[in-house]
Design a protein around this motif. Structure first.
Motif, mmCIF file in Angstrom:
data_model
loop_
_atom_site.group_PDB
_atom_site.id
_atom_site.type_symbol
_atom_site.label_atom_id
_atom_site.label_comp_id
_atom_site.label_asym_id
_atom_site.label_seq_id
_atom_site.Cartn_x
_atom_site.Cartn_y
_atom_site.Cartn_z
ATOM 1 N N ARG A 29 -7.858 34.797 3.433
ATOM 2 C CA ARG A 29 -9.120 34.259 3.902
ATOM 3 C C ARG A 29 -10.300 34.883 3.149
ATOM 4 N NH1 ARG A 29 -13.432 35.455 6.050
ATOM 5 N NH2 ARG A 29 -14.626 34.050 7.378
ATOM 6 N N GLU A 30 -10.215 36.187 2.924
ATOM 7 C CA GLU A 30 -11.299 36.861 2.219
ATOM 8 C C GLU A 30 -11.387 36.413 0.769
ATOM 9 O OE1 GLU A 30 -10.043 40.823 3.014
ATOM 10 O OE2 GLU A 30 -11.454 41.085 4.662
ATOM 11 N N GLU A 31 -10.239 36.125 0.166
ATOM 12 C CA GLU A 31 -10.252 35.610 -1.207
ATOM 13 C C GLU A 31 -10.932 34.249 -1.262
ATOM 14 O OE1 GLU A 31 -6.556 35.626 -3.215
ATOM 15 O OE2 GLU A 31 -6.006 37.634 -2.579
ATOM 16 N N ILE A 32 -10.589 33.380 -0.298
ATOM 17 C CA ILE A 32 -11.193 32.045 -0.265
ATOM 18 C C ILE A 32 -12.693 32.143 0.007
ATOM 19 C CG2 ILE A 32 -11.218 29.832 0.938
ATOM 20 C CD1 ILE A 32 -8.239 30.223 1.476
ATOM 21 N N ALA A 33 -13.057 32.990 0.977
ATOM 22 C CA ALA A 33 -14.479 33.153 1.309
ATOM 23 C C ALA A 33 -15.251 33.684 0.110
ATOM 24 C CB ALA A 33 -14.628 34.083 2.509
ATOM 25 N N GLY A 34 -14.687 34.668 -0.583
ATOM 26 C CA GLY A 34 -15.360 35.204 -1.756
ATOM 27 C C GLY A 34 -15.535 34.168 -2.843
ATOM 28 N N ALA A 35 -14.494 33.345 -3.050
ATOM 29 C CA ALA A 35 -14.587 32.292 -4.062
ATOM 30 C C ALA A 35 -15.655 31.260 -3.683
ATOM 31 C CB ALA A 35 -13.232 31.614 -4.233
ATOM 32 N N LEU A 36 -15.761 30.946 -2.384
ATOM 33 C CA LEU A 36 -16.752 29.968 -1.937
ATOM 34 C C LEU A 36 -18.170 30.507 -2.113
ATOM 35 C CD1 LEU A 36 -15.017 28.642 1.294
ATOM 36 C CD2 LEU A 36 -15.421 27.364 -0.798
ATOM 37 N N TYR A 37 -18.382 31.767 -1.732
ATOM 38 C CA TYR A 37 -19.718 32.350 -1.900
ATOM 39 C C TYR A 37 -20.086 32.438 -3.380
ATOM 40 C CZ TYR A 37 -20.307 33.646 2.996
ATOM 41 O OH TYR A 37 -20.471 33.606 4.359
ATOM 42 N N LEU A 38 -19.118 32.801 -4.214
ATOM 43 C CA LEU A 38 -19.382 32.864 -5.644
ATOM 44 C C LEU A 38 -19.682 31.479 -6.201
ATOM 45 C CD1 LEU A 38 -19.453 34.512 -8.255
ATOM 46 C CD2 LEU A 38 -16.983 34.142 -8.480
ATOM 47 N N GLY A 39 -18.879 30.485 -5.788
ATOM 48 C CA GLY A 39 -19.112 29.117 -6.248
ATOM 49 C C GLY A 39 -20.461 28.585 -5.809
ATOM 50 N N HIS A 40 -20.872 28.943 -4.579
ATOM 51 C CA HIS A 40 -22.182 28.486 -4.097
ATOM 52 C C HIS A 40 -23.303 29.149 -4.878
ATOM 53 C CE1 HIS A 40 -25.430 27.266 -1.503
ATOM 54 N NE2 HIS A 40 -25.690 28.520 -1.173
ATOM 55 N N SER A 41 -23.169 30.450 -5.170
ATOM 56 C CA SER A 41 -24.216 31.162 -5.913
ATOM 57 C C SER A 41 -24.344 30.625 -7.335
ATOM 58 C CB SER A 41 -23.910 32.662 -5.938
ATOM 59 O OG SER A 41 -22.731 32.925 -6.669
ATOM 60 N N GLU A 42 -23.232 30.091 -7.881
ATOM 61 C CA GLU A 42 -23.262 29.548 -9.237
ATOM 62 C C GLU A 42 -23.572 28.059 -9.267
ATOM 63 O OE1 GLU A 42 -19.492 30.571 -10.840
ATOM 64 O OE2 GLU A 42 -20.014 32.672 -11.200
ATOM 65 N N GLY A 43 -23.783 27.459 -8.083
ATOM 66 C CA GLY A 43 -24.149 26.054 -8.017
ATOM 67 C C GLY A 43 -22.989 25.091 -8.105
ATOM 68 N N VAL A 44 -21.747 25.603 -8.023
ATOM 69 C CA VAL A 44 -20.575 24.724 -8.124
ATOM 70 C C VAL A 44 -20.198 24.147 -6.761
ATOM 71 C CG1 VAL A 44 -18.143 24.623 -8.803
ATOM 72 C CG2 VAL A 44 -19.742 26.049 -10.088
ATOM 73 N N VAL A 45 -20.389 24.943 -5.698
ATOM 74 C CA VAL A 45 -20.026 24.523 -4.343
ATOM 75 C C VAL A 45 -21.296 24.314 -3.529
ATOM 76 C CG1 VAL A 45 -18.790 25.166 -2.239
ATOM 77 C CG2 VAL A 45 -17.869 25.821 -4.476
ATOM 78 N N GLU A 46 -21.398 23.155 -2.868
ATOM 79 C CA GLU A 46 -22.556 22.877 -2.028
ATOM 80 C C GLU A 46 -22.504 23.737 -0.766
ATOM 81 O OE1 GLU A 46 -25.097 20.985 -2.676
ATOM 82 O OE2 GLU A 46 -24.306 20.259 -4.596
ATOM 83 N N LYS A 47 -23.683 24.063 -0.222
ATOM 84 C CA LYS A 47 -23.762 24.906 0.973
ATOM 85 C C LYS A 47 -23.024 24.268 2.145
ATOM 86 C CE LYS A 47 -27.067 27.029 4.161
ATOM 87 N NZ LYS A 47 -26.461 26.411 5.360
ATOM 88 N N GLU A 48 -23.170 22.951 2.310
ATOM 89 C CA GLU A 48 -22.511 22.272 3.424
ATOM 90 C C GLU A 48 -20.989 22.372 3.303
ATOM 91 O OE1 GLU A 48 -24.847 20.992 1.552
ATOM 92 O OE2 GLU A 48 -26.555 20.910 2.947
ATOM 93 N N ASP A 49 -20.472 22.203 2.085
ATOM 94 C CA ASP A 49 -19.025 22.318 1.882
ATOM 95 C C ASP A 49 -18.546 23.736 2.154
ATOM 96 O OD1 ASP A 49 -19.015 19.661 1.126
ATOM 97 O OD2 ASP A 49 -19.247 20.115 -1.002
ATOM 98 N N ARG A 50 -19.323 24.719 1.681
ATOM 99 C CA ARG A 50 -18.961 26.118 1.929
ATOM 100 C C ARG A 50 -18.915 26.411 3.420
ATOM 101 N NH1 ARG A 50 -23.527 30.456 1.299
ATOM 102 N NH2 ARG A 50 -24.004 29.390 3.264
#
Length: 435
Positions: free
Chosen positions: A177-198
């Motif tokens: 879970r922490e790996e997925i959460a970290g990847a999502l936060y990183l993706g959001h900070s880099e503009g790859v993942v939208e906030k709503e999806d995260r």
């Protein structure tokens, strides 16, 4: 000229070839280590499910990272030291005593470029593919060096134990879970993942760690039907209510005797209205408890994940929450749990269809006191702590250690909180802004 001929003999070329071969092996070890440790196990699993044998081998050998790293480092150090020794002997033979320094310089450059940077750069760029290709060779290395690595592991653990460190090779450094959460936060900070999806994915992952008491509707806000009320008042209450399911109590609000669905009530009223008997007499004999369904009680410590499964299994959307003494604490619905994933769900019957956060005229956030801290953090990307309280009002009371009055201002956790409205010792509205 005659003195240089013996230098460039067969031994010279054999040694040179051996050094180059050892550099290739060093690059293989370095790149394999990087690829196997950097490769995503999820992507390797996907490749293995498609029939990639190398990916399956990579998954198998990365189960024990300590054994993998020990074997690769042992092999890498062996070839590097051997290559450096051969290079020193070769350069000393050619250049004399100055060959030692020259061999150190040349081998450092060769190892750095061709045995470290180049293979590791490729491995990071194509981690899963490189891991799949290198896995068979590394698997053989692990088997060959297994006795030595086991002895080294035993020795290292003994030293660590002397300093109070317990090494557990089976434990994962990061939970999934922490790996997925970290990847999502990183993706959001880099503009790859939208906030709503995260937020949706993190909300689904959090269901197993949160209890129903954190999101339930408190008993003070539950709309109930008194079983002693007249049929006319019960019908009027149901028609005016924004909810389709209402608990029924007798004498004491803690004495819940059932739950009535608006459709069941309307069907019963329609049947009475169209019966041959006089409507007034039929209404007088009407008993709301005849329509009530069995109340479903759940403990306040039930996790949201378990509760959602129970709702789906029982084909029910409504449960009453009780504490360890059986006292009614609140209620929870399937919609409440889904809102933790997808955000606020509103319809035309919701009295407060607007967002519970509004920007005030003085550029502060006007927040409903009953709003959960988690929802506030999700909506604003703040990081207010929710360990000691579930709601924003609860956080202010916990930090202030008093029941605040209107216009009182508090500052904590890097935010300014101004109490706007209080009702029955409850904070109903606050203004919040970051300091």
């Amino acid at each position: 000229m005659e003195s240089t001929i013996p230098i460039l003999d067969a031994a010279f070329w054999v040694t040179t070839g051996a050094i180059l071969a050892l550099l290739v092996l060093s690059g293989l070890f370095s790149g394999s280590e990087t690829a196997l440790t950097a490769a995503s196990r999820g992507k390797l699993r996907a490749r293995a499910d498609k029939g990639d044998g190398g990916a399956q081998r990579a998954l198998d050998i990365t189960e024990d990272n300590e054994r993998l790293i020990g074997s690769v480092l042992l092999g890498n150090n062996l070839v590097n030291i051997l290559a450096a020794s051969l290079a020193t002997a070769l350069f000393t033979r050619v250049f004399g005593e100055s060959g030692v320094a020259l061999a150190t310089l040349v081998m450092t450059l060769l190892v750095l470029v061709f045995a470290e940077v180049l293979p590791k750069t490729y491995a990071i760029t194509n981690a899963e593919a490189a891991a799949s290709r290198a896995a068979p060779a590394i698997n053989l290395v692990i088997k060959v060096f297994s006795p030595v690595v086991s002895a080294v592991r035993w020795f290292v653990r003994g030293i660590l134990r002397m300093f109070g460190v317990q090494a557990d090779p089976d434990s994962q450094i990061l939970a999934v879970r922490e790996e997925i959460a970290g990847a999502l936060y990183l993706g959001h900070s880099e503009g790859v993942v939208e906030k709503e999806d995260r937020d949706r994915i993190l909300g689904a992952l959090d269901l197993g760690e949160r209890a129903v008491e954190e999101i339930m509707l408190h008993r003070s806000q539950i709309e109930m039907i008194n079983a002693r009320s007249t049929p006319d008042s019960i019908l009027e209450q149901c028609l005016n209510s924004n909810h389709t399911r209402l608990p029924i109590y007798r004498d004491d609000p803690d004495n819940i005797v059932g739950v009535v669905h608006a459709k069941d009530l309307l069907r019963a009223m329609h049947k009475l209205a169209t019966s041959d008997d006089e409507t007034s007499k039929s209404l007088d004999s009407f008993d709301i408890c005849d329509l009530a369904r069995e109340p479903y009680f759940v403990p306040e410590t039930t996790t949201l994940d378990d509760q959602m499964r129970q709702f789906l299994r029982m084909r029910s959307h409504f449960a009453l929450v009780v504490d360890e003494y059986g006292t009614l604490e609140g209620l929870i619905t399937l919609e409440d749990i889904l809102e933790e994933i997808v955000g606020e769900i509103t319809d035309e019957f919701d009295p407060d269809a607007d967002h519970p956060i509004r920007k005030s005229d003085d550029n502060q956030f006007l927040v409903d006191g009953a709003m959960t801290i988690r929802d506030l953090n999700r909506a604003t990307d703040w990081n207010l702590p929710d360990e000691e309280a579930n709601t924003v009002a609860g956080l202010v009371i916990h930090e202030a250690q008093i029941i605040p009055e209107v216009d009182q201002v508090f500052s904590f956790h890097g935010f300014r909180f101004e109490v706007v409205a209080v009702k029955d010792h409850r904070i109903t509205k606050l203004k919040i802004r970051p300091l």
